[in-house]
Design an enzyme around this catalytic site. Structure first.
Site, PDB file in Angstrom:
ATOM      1  NE  ARG A  53       1.796  -5.690   3.211  1.00 11.75           N
ATOM      2  CZ  ARG A  53       1.410  -4.463   3.516  1.00 11.75           C
ATOM      3  NH1 ARG A  53       0.209  -4.249   4.015  1.00 11.75           N
ATOM      4  NH2 ARG A  53       2.218  -3.435   3.348  1.00 11.75           N
ATOM      5  CD  GLU A  64       0.019  -6.629   0.098  1.00 10.99           C
ATOM      6  OE1 GLU A  64       1.192  -6.347  -0.211  1.00 10.99           O
ATOM      7  OE2 GLU A  64      -0.726  -5.846   0.730  1.00 10.99           O
ATOM      8  CD  GLN A 148      -4.921   7.169   3.858  1.00 12.89           C
ATOM      9  OE1 GLN A 148      -4.813   7.427   5.041  1.00 12.89           O
ATOM     10  NE2 GLN A 148      -5.755   6.250   3.424  1.00 12.89           N
ATOM     11  CG  ASP A 235       2.020  -0.178  -0.534  1.00 10.51           C
ATOM     12  OD1 ASP A 235       2.575  -0.327  -1.639  1.00 10.51           O
ATOM     13  OD2 ASP A 235       0.828   0.128  -0.410  1.00 10.51           O
ATOM     14  CE  LYS A 239       3.087   2.014  -4.760  1.00 10.71           C
ATOM     15  NZ  LYS A 239       2.858   2.716  -3.502  1.00 10.71           N
TER      16      LYS A 239
END
Length: 348
Positions: A53, A64, A148, A235, A239
């Protein structure tokens, strides 16, 4: 005022309509059906254009673009990740996406993807666990109980068959929120006071935290033989969530190595460290889980084909669900050469 032609109109699924669609189908069923679309597209992996990406990083976060095409349709997602947003009253992640025809370049769908990304991320996690988790897994630890969390729990309940989820978050209010939302799902929900307590007795461990730093959510001594780790929080560069020693003891499975080596847990390892691509497992070209003692790790960063699959799924639902509006989005003059004339005539 001129009336837009049919070609000028593009179906748009707003946040309100996405919520209506999720509730009409049911969140668990929708996650399972998106997982089927993702699996089908993984199994035709070589048909897709693939690229890491395109990311614009800042001190506050990242924005992104995630594009891909299978030669007939083209899709992309715009998505951000800003870990400090929650404290400022904003979502950490927001997104929207487009699906278009390759033959003429015309978009056929514009959709919100904040909710849809949560659904497809959970669907991907559970799909992968179907191949990698220990057979008969019933208990999942969920470390990080933010936006999430509930989607992951529903996905693993529906696709994998877990019946117990053990929750932990550094913010007890996040755990309380998740426990409340999951109370009516039929899952046994156990709220824990530490990550160590959460992973005790779990066959599947999911980490989903938001801090934009190299963190150690799981230490090596917390991971016993035979578990499946679903690491979805790391991600972007810099990180991560897992101690490096866990990676060295695990069989690592990834979506697209050129992207995962930049953004995933394996950014901690050498550039040529061996990993297994998931599409090969799904096609039976290589093994997934081999034995009861193996530690499997899904180093998940999210890849554009998964968003493409989710957009395909939404497009297909619109024939049965009136959960969209038509946007006058494309200029479509009677004479393709006379765009100026179309504008001028609109003033009359």
């Amino acid at each position: 005022m001129t009336t837009p032609s049919k070609l000028a109109l593009v179906p748009f699924v707003s946040v309100d309509n996405m919520m209506k669609l999720v509730n009409a189908i049911g969140p668990a069923k929708m996650i399972a059906e998106i997982a089927d679309y993702i699996e089908a597209d993984f199994k035709r992996w070589e048909q897709f254009d693939k690229t890491p990406r395109v990311a614009a990083h800042s001190d506050e976060g990242v924005i992104e673009l995630m594009p891909t095409s299978d030669g007939e349709s083209y899709g992309f997602k715009y998505v951000n990740g800003h870990p400090a947003n929650m404290a400022r009253g904003f979502q950490t992640v927001t997104a929207f996406g487009v699906l278009a025809r390759v033959d003429n370049g015309y978009p056929v769908l514009l959709s919100e993807m904040t909710i849809l990304t949560a659904l497809r991320t959970a669907a991907t996690s559970a799909l992968v666990a179907k191949y990698l988790a220990p057979k008969g897994s019933k208990t999942m630890a969920m470390i990080g109980n933010g936006a999430q969390c509930e989607f992951q729990a529903l996905a693993f309940q529906t696709v994998v068959g877990i019946d117990t989820v053990r929750l932990y978050d550094i913010d007890p209010e996040a755990t309380a929120k998740a426990a409340k939302n999951l109370a009516a799902t039929g899952l046994k929900v156990v709220s824990c006071t530490s990550a160590e307590e959460a992973v005790a007795g779990a066959q599947i461990i999911t980490t989903c935290t938001a801090d934009k730093q190299c963190a150690t959510i799981l230490t090596d001594n917390m991971i016993g033989a035979g578990v499946h780790i679903n690491a979805i929080g790391g991600d972007c560069p810099g990180k991560t969530e897992l101690h490096r020693d866990i990676l060295l003891r695990s069989e690592i499975f990834v979506e697209y190595p050129p992207q995962t080596r930049i953004e995933g847990e394996i950014q901690q390892l050498e550039d040529d460290y061996p990993v297994t691509e998931l599409w090969r497992v799904m096609l039976g070209q290589t093994d997934g889980r081999r034995d009861d003692k193996q530690i499997t790790l899904f180093d998940s960063v999210g890849f554009a084909t998964e968003d493409f699959s989710a957009l395909r799924y939404i497009r297909d639902q619109l024939t049965d669900h009136d959960t969209f509006i038509e946007l006058d989005m494309l200029a479509d003059p009677d004479d393709p050469r006379d765009l100026f004339g179309m504008v001028a005539r609109a003033a009359v």
